[in-house]
Write a protein that holds these residues in place. Structure first.
Motif, PDB file in Angstrom:
ATOM      1  N   ALA A 295       0.829  -1.208   0.000  1.00  0.00           N
ATOM      2  CA  ALA A 295       0.000   0.000   0.000  1.00  0.00           C
ATOM      3  C   ALA A 295       0.862   1.255   0.000  1.00  0.00           C
ATOM      4  O   ALA A 295       0.608   2.209  -0.757  1.00  0.00           O
ATOM      5  N   PHE A 296       1.901   1.262   0.831  1.00  0.00           N
ATOM      6  CA  PHE A 296       2.801   2.416   0.887  1.00  0.00           C
ATOM      7  C   PHE A 296       3.491   2.639  -0.452  1.00  0.00           C
ATOM      8  O   PHE A 296       3.560   3.781  -0.951  1.00  0.00           O
ATOM      9  N   MET A 297       3.982   1.573  -1.074  1.00  0.00           N
ATOM     10  CA  MET A 297       4.692   1.697  -2.344  1.00  0.00           C
ATOM     11  C   MET A 297       3.763   2.184  -3.456  1.00  0.00           C
ATOM     12  O   MET A 297       4.160   3.000  -4.296  1.00  0.00           O
ATOM     13  N   LEU A 298       2.527   1.695  -3.479  1.00  0.00           N
ATOM     14  CA  LEU A 298       1.577   2.112  -4.505  1.00  0.00           C
ATOM     15  C   LEU A 298       1.231   3.594  -4.365  1.00  0.00           C
ATOM     16  O   LEU A 298       1.189   4.329  -5.363  1.00  0.00           O
ATOM     17  N   ILE A 299       0.965   4.036  -3.138  1.00  0.00           N
ATOM     18  CA  ILE A 299       0.630   5.444  -2.918  1.00  0.00           C
ATOM     19  C   ILE A 299       1.807   6.339  -3.268  1.00  0.00           C
ATOM     20  O   ILE A 299       1.649   7.362  -3.949  1.00  0.00           O
ATOM     21  N   LEU A 300       3.004   5.953  -2.835  1.00  0.00           N
ATOM     22  CA  LEU A 300       4.193   6.759  -3.113  1.00  0.00           C
ATOM     23  C   LEU A 300       4.457   6.847  -4.610  1.00  0.00           C
ATOM     24  O   LEU A 300       4.726   7.932  -5.139  1.00  0.00           O
TER      25      LEU A 300
ATOM     26  N   ALA B 270       0.680   8.535   3.164  1.00  0.00           N
ATOM     27  CA  ALA B 270       1.869   7.731   2.880  1.00  0.00           C
ATOM     28  C   ALA B 270       2.812   7.696   4.078  1.00  0.00           C
ATOM     29  O   ALA B 270       3.399   6.656   4.395  1.00  0.00           O
ATOM     30  N   ALA B 271       2.960   8.838   4.768  1.00  0.00           N
ATOM     31  CA  ALA B 271       3.829   8.898   5.946  1.00  0.00           C
ATOM     32  C   ALA B 271       3.299   8.002   7.060  1.00  0.00           C
ATOM     33  O   ALA B 271       4.075   7.286   7.720  1.00  0.00           O
ATOM     34  N   ILE B 272       1.983   8.031   7.269  1.00  0.00           N
ATOM     35  CA  ILE B 272       1.381   7.162   8.284  1.00  0.00           C
ATOM     36  C   ILE B 272       1.589   5.699   7.915  1.00  0.00           C
ATOM     37  O   ILE B 272       1.923   4.869   8.768  1.00  0.00           O
ATOM     38  N   GLN B 273       1.403   5.399   6.627  1.00  0.00           N
ATOM     39  CA  GLN B 273       1.564   4.017   6.195  1.00  0.00           C
ATOM     40  C   GLN B 273       3.000   3.547   6.364  1.00  0.00           C
ATOM     41  O   GLN B 273       3.253   2.404   6.763  1.00  0.00           O
TER      42      GLN B 273
END
Length: 220
Positions: free
Chosen positions: A20-25, A100-103
């Motif tokens: 999820a983090f990689m996709l959002i970033l 993204a930071a929270i994730q």
């Protein structure tokens, strides 16, 4: 005594959180949120197609000296003039970056949870899951704010005069927006899975292994 606890459910939760983090970033950094009309370019008897695009803070256009020039237009960050950087996109950038930071912090917490299961008598995984739900809400807000800026002058230059908030005009939605939506969706999935991951990490099987004196506990 420090115990390292790894279960199949906690590992699945951690991997989904990382995805999820990689996709959002990746979605936020890619200037493919809106795609303009393809342009036919003929140079040296070679015909090619070029598709201008714009992202949440950057764009790709054709220049005289560079066929595909991609660069940010947010030269001064959120302080950039609203004519250059639409206000709704600034807000969307803020909320998606916060998401993204929270994730990313929950991914670090997931790694920490392998060794430290609780903080102030609260489960690390459980706290991370609750935080993910909050981050997901910020992500949804960011995604909803982005189309609000489709009536801006920058978008009209790319998509035509018929572009309005939530109406892309002659443009089409790019894959980066879909990727970001998928990433935010995985945030909520990870938040839901955190409950089962927490139960697995505190199950009777884990306690039995701990009573046997094992410090590295791996369960399917």
């Amino acid at each position: 005594m420090c115990y390292v606890i790894i279960t199949g459910r906690s590992l699945a939760w951690l991997l989904i959180s990382l995805a999820a983090f990689m996709l959002i970033l990746t979605g936020v950094m890619t200037p493919k949120w809106l795609l303009g009309q393809p342009n036919i370019v003929n140079e040296n008897n070679i015909t090619s197609f070029y598709v201008p695009s714009v992202g949440i803070y950057n764009r790709c256009i054709r220049t005289e000296h560079d066929r595909n020039h991609c660069a940010p237009f947010s030269l001064y960050g959120l302080a950039t003039d609203s004519y250059v950087y639409p206000t709704p996109w600034k807000a969307a950038m803020f909320f998606l970056s916060f998401c993204a930071a929270i994730q990313f912090s929950t991914v670090l917490a997931g790694v920490l949870a392998c060794c430290v299961q609780s903080v102030f008598k609260k489960s690390v995984i459980s706290l991370a899951g609750a935080t993910q739900a909050l981050g997901g809400l910020f992500g949804v807000l960011g995604i909803l704010l982005y189309p609000w800026g489709w009536g801006a002058a920058r978008v009209k230059r790319l998509c035509g005069e018929y572009s309005e908030p939530y109406i892309p005009g002659d443009c089409s939605i790019g894959w980066a927006l879909y990727m970001t939506i998928l990433g935010v969706g995985l945030v909520f999935l990870a938040s839901a899975l955190s409950k089962t991951a927490d139960k697995a990490a505190n199950s009777d099987k884990v306690q039995f292994k701990m009573d046997e004196g094992k410090q590295l506990i791996c369960l399917a």
